[in-house]
Design a protein around this motif. Structure first.
Motif, PDB file in Angstrom:
ATOM      1  N   ILE A  89      31.864  15.075  14.622  1.00  0.00           N
ATOM      2  CA  ILE A  89      31.840  14.849  13.168  1.00  0.00           C
ATOM      3  C   ILE A  89      30.593  15.508  12.572  1.00  0.00           C
ATOM      4  CG2 ILE A  89      30.807  12.553  13.593  1.00  0.00           C
ATOM      5  CD1 ILE A  89      32.034  11.608  10.970  1.00  0.00           C
ATOM      6  N   PHE A  90      30.745  16.119  11.393  1.00  0.00           N
ATOM      7  CA  PHE A  90      29.618  16.863  10.815  1.00  0.00           C
ATOM      8  C   PHE A  90      28.989  16.113   9.636  1.00  0.00           C
ATOM      9  CE2 PHE A  90      27.626  20.856   9.124  1.00  0.00           C
ATOM     10  CZ  PHE A  90      26.884  21.123  10.251  1.00  0.00           C
ATOM     11  N   ALA A  91      29.182  14.818   9.577  1.00  0.00           N
ATOM     12  CA  ALA A  91      28.459  13.999   8.598  1.00  0.00           C
ATOM     13  C   ALA A  91      27.649  13.013   9.436  1.00  0.00           C
ATOM     14  CB  ALA A  91      29.431  13.262   7.694  1.00  0.00           C
ATOM     15  N   GLY A  92      26.351  13.024   9.249  1.00  0.00           N
ATOM     16  CA  GLY A  92      25.496  12.171  10.091  1.00  0.00           C
ATOM     17  C   GLY A  92      25.084  12.854  11.374  1.00  0.00           C
ATOM     18  N   THR A  94      24.703  16.658  13.545  1.00  0.00           N
ATOM     19  CA  THR A  94      24.664  18.120  13.406  1.00  0.00           C
ATOM     20  C   THR A  94      24.636  18.729  14.797  1.00  0.00           C
ATOM     21  OG1 THR A  94      23.607  19.963  12.237  1.00  0.00           O
ATOM     22  CG2 THR A  94      22.124  18.319  13.240  1.00  0.00           C
ATOM     23  N   PHE A 117      27.506  25.602   3.095  1.00  0.00           N
ATOM     24  CA  PHE A 117      28.477  24.503   3.208  1.00  0.00           C
ATOM     25  C   PHE A 117      29.675  25.030   3.992  1.00  0.00           C
ATOM     26  CE2 PHE A 117      31.835  21.639   2.074  1.00  0.00           C
ATOM     27  CZ  PHE A 117      31.222  20.416   1.828  1.00  0.00           C
ATOM     28  N   TYR A 316      22.335   7.425  -4.624  1.00  0.00           N
ATOM     29  CA  TYR A 316      23.783   7.377  -4.351  1.00  0.00           C
ATOM     30  C   TYR A 316      24.554   6.967  -5.611  1.00  0.00           C
ATOM     31  CZ  TYR A 316      28.267   6.290  -2.251  1.00  0.00           C
ATOM     32  OH  TYR A 316      29.604   6.267  -1.961  1.00  0.00           O
ATOM     33  N   THR A 321      26.740  13.174  -5.621  1.00  0.00           N
ATOM     34  CA  THR A 321      27.114  13.670  -4.289  1.00  0.00           C
ATOM     35  C   THR A 321      28.326  14.598  -4.349  1.00  0.00           C
ATOM     36  OG1 THR A 321      26.469  11.505  -3.501  1.00  0.00           O
ATOM     37  CG2 THR A 321      27.730  12.864  -1.954  1.00  0.00           C
ATOM     38  N   PHE A 323      31.386  15.048  -2.924  1.00  0.00           N
ATOM     39  CA  PHE A 323      32.320  14.327  -2.056  1.00  0.00           C
ATOM     40  C   PHE A 323      33.467  15.251  -1.654  1.00  0.00           C
ATOM     41  CE2 PHE A 323      30.362  10.383  -3.718  1.00  0.00           C
ATOM     42  CZ  PHE A 323      30.053   9.834  -2.478  1.00  0.00           C
ATOM     43  N   GLY A 325      34.895  17.252   2.051  1.00  0.00           N
ATOM     44  CA  GLY A 325      34.647  17.551   3.462  1.00  0.00           C
ATOM     45  C   GLY A 325      35.952  17.734   4.198  1.00  0.00           C
ATOM     46  N   THR A 327      37.811  17.777   8.047  1.00  0.00           N
ATOM     47  CA  THR A 327      37.606  17.145   9.356  1.00  0.00           C
ATOM     48  C   THR A 327      36.919  18.089  10.345  1.00  0.00           C
ATOM     49  OG1 THR A 327      39.682  16.053   8.889  1.00  0.00           O
ATOM     50  CG2 THR A 327      38.812  15.813  11.122  1.00  0.00           C
ATOM     51  N   THR A 329      35.012  20.592   9.771  1.00  0.00           N
ATOM     52  CA  THR A 329      33.841  21.285   9.219  1.00  0.00           C
ATOM     53  C   THR A 329      32.881  21.684  10.335  1.00  0.00           C
ATOM     54  OG1 THR A 329      33.946  20.119   7.114  1.00  0.00           O
ATOM     55  CG2 THR A 329      31.806  20.982   7.743  1.00  0.00           C
TER      56      THR A 329
END
Ligand code: PMP
Length: 455
Positions: A89-92, A94, A117, A316, A321, A323, A325, A327, A329
């Motif tokens: 996963i590329f959120a949280g 890297t 991005f 936030y 943000t 929003f 993304g 899957t 990415t």
């Protein structure tokens, strides 16, 4: 069971394919007479079917391949990455391939693009750019800026946002009720040059139309999207690079974003790494995909300026943000391949090869330019469009039913070259690492195929 002969293998796979698969951008009924060709392997510029027939991949497998198929260095990079990490996963989280790739891309991209991005195909990269542009203006309080300007004849992808900012009727017309409303400025495309008019004068002349449109609508406009130098899907329509510089000036003056879609022209096809470089133009957004991985894997990126990035920062609950993304990415395998691809540029002097081969291609096709059914042969780098017409003097096109472009490609495939036309434009876009000898073969086949198909 007796072993199938190779040619029967071809036929059997084609039958199974047609029973189960719906192919992209294809009138499937054509395959009642047009053979579907199952490809078993690729090596360098060559593809091979199950009967051992070889085809020179003269459109780089839909404009993606750079260093040839099964390149040993890219293969090795992919294998090495596969041993470490296939996806995360590329959120949280890297990973190194994505970080290194973003850094490398920014080193070669036009100045001023500082954030990358990732997405997984060209249309998505365009969606990202238009959503970011729109959202940027919201975030800085300019809420009237909600519309986009496109150039006639432009193409930016198939998803609804990307389709809306494109302008090729064949792809777009039927879906019109589904598409957002955009403003259209005349293309600087030089096919419609008046006799005696230079490309430069023609293209620069079109800036005035854009200026008028911006004068009237700048308050509502978020950005202008262009394919730098070549409008590929419109039939390899080309324009003078000076237009890009003028466009940059207008975008600055009227405070609208410049979105450069280099999905097809990027990574050396035009003779420079990016087409925008030819006039030292830095866009606000740069969309790349296709050859980013040298033709190996789906990966795309939208590069943006620091100014744009910063407008998305905040608490936030300010809802600044982005929003958006996908899957897959920045899939690590695809990033590792893209990195190996960029490394190869440095090692193999690819851009020099493009320039040398481009000159040979130009000279090699010259004899066709006086053919009674060839209206124009246009070329930038290793991108060529040969425009076939019924009447060369008046420019009257062939009746579309005659499928003349397809006929030329049909002749070519019998002679070992794989081409795919855009209506009656024969497109050549070979892998950039093509050798002198391979190119000579390609030129020979194209010349003969045009003559045989058109008489
Ligand atoms: N923009 C341009 C200029 C393209 O040529 C293409 C693909 N032909 C796209 C966008 C869309 O890319 P993809 O097919 O990867 O969605």
């Amino acid at each position: 069971m007796p072993e199938l002969k190779p040619s029967h293998l071809n036929e059997r796979l084609a039958r199974r394919d047609l029973a189960a698969i719906w192919h992209p951008c294809t009138q499937m009924k054509d395959h009642e007479w047009l053979p579907m060709i199952p490809i078993r392997s690729g090596s360098g510029v060559w593809l091979e079917d199950f009967a051992g027939h070889r085809y020179l991949d003269a459109i780089s497998s839909w404009w993606v391949n750079l260093f040839g198929h099964a390149n040993p260095r890219i293969n090795a990079a992919l294998r090495a990455q596969l041993e470490r990490l296939e996806h995360v996963i590329f959120a949280g989280f890297t990973h190194e391939p994505a970080i290194e790739l973003a850094e490398s891309l920014m080193r070669v991209a036009p100045a001023g693009l500082t954030k990358c991005f990732f997405a997984d195909n060209g249309s998505a990269a365009v969606e990202v750019a238009i959503k970011m542009s729109f959202h940027y203006w919201r975030n800085v309080g300019r809420t009237t800026k909600t519309r986009f300007v496109t150039l006639s004849g432009s193409y930016h992808g198939e998803t609804l946002g990307a389709l809306a900012v494109g302008n090729v009727e064949l792809y777009r017309d039927i879906y019109r009720p589904l598409l957002m409303d955009v403003l259209t400025a005349p293309s600087p495309d030089c096919y419609s040059c008046e006799p005696g008019e230079s490309w430069e004068a023609h293209s620069l002349g079109k800036l005035r139309d854009l200026e008028k449109l911006l004068e009237r609508h700048a308050r509502e406009i978020a950005g202008v999207i262009v394919e730098p130098l070549v409008q590929c899907a419109a039939g390899m329509r080309m324009y003078h690079p000076g237009y890009l510089k003028g466009l940059r000036t207008l975008c600055d003056r009227f405070e609208v974003h410049l979105i450069a879609d280099e999905i097809a022209v990027g990574f050396g096809r035009t003779g420079t790494m990016f087409a925008c470089e030819q006039e030292n133009v830095s866009p606000d957004f740069l969309c790349v995909a296709k050859s980013l991985t040298g033709g190996y894997m789906p990966l795309a990126a939208t590069l943006a300026t620091e100014r744009i990035y910063k407008a998305f920062l905040g608490r936030y609950d300010e809802f600044k943000t982005f929003f958006h993304g996908h899957t897959y990415t920045a899939n690590p395998l695809a990033c590792a391949v893209a990195l190996a691809n960029l490394e190869l540029y440095k090692k193999e002097g690819l851009l020099k090869n493009v320039r040398d081969r481009a000159e040979e291609l130009r000279r090699g096709l010259e004899t066709l330019s006086s053919h009674p059914h060839v209206k124009e042969i246009r070329q930038v780098g290793l991108m060529v469009g040969i425009e076939l017409v019924q009447n060369r003097r008046t420019g009257k096109p062939f009746d579309p039913e005659r499928r003349m472009g397809l006929k030329v490609c049909d002749e070519a495939i019998r002679r070992g070259v794989w081409l795919r036309p855009l209506a009656d434009v024969v497109v050549l876009m070979p892998p950039l690492a093509i050798t002198k000898k391979e190119l000579a073969f390609l030129i020979d086949v194209v010349r003969n195929s045009v003559i045989l198909a058109l008489g």
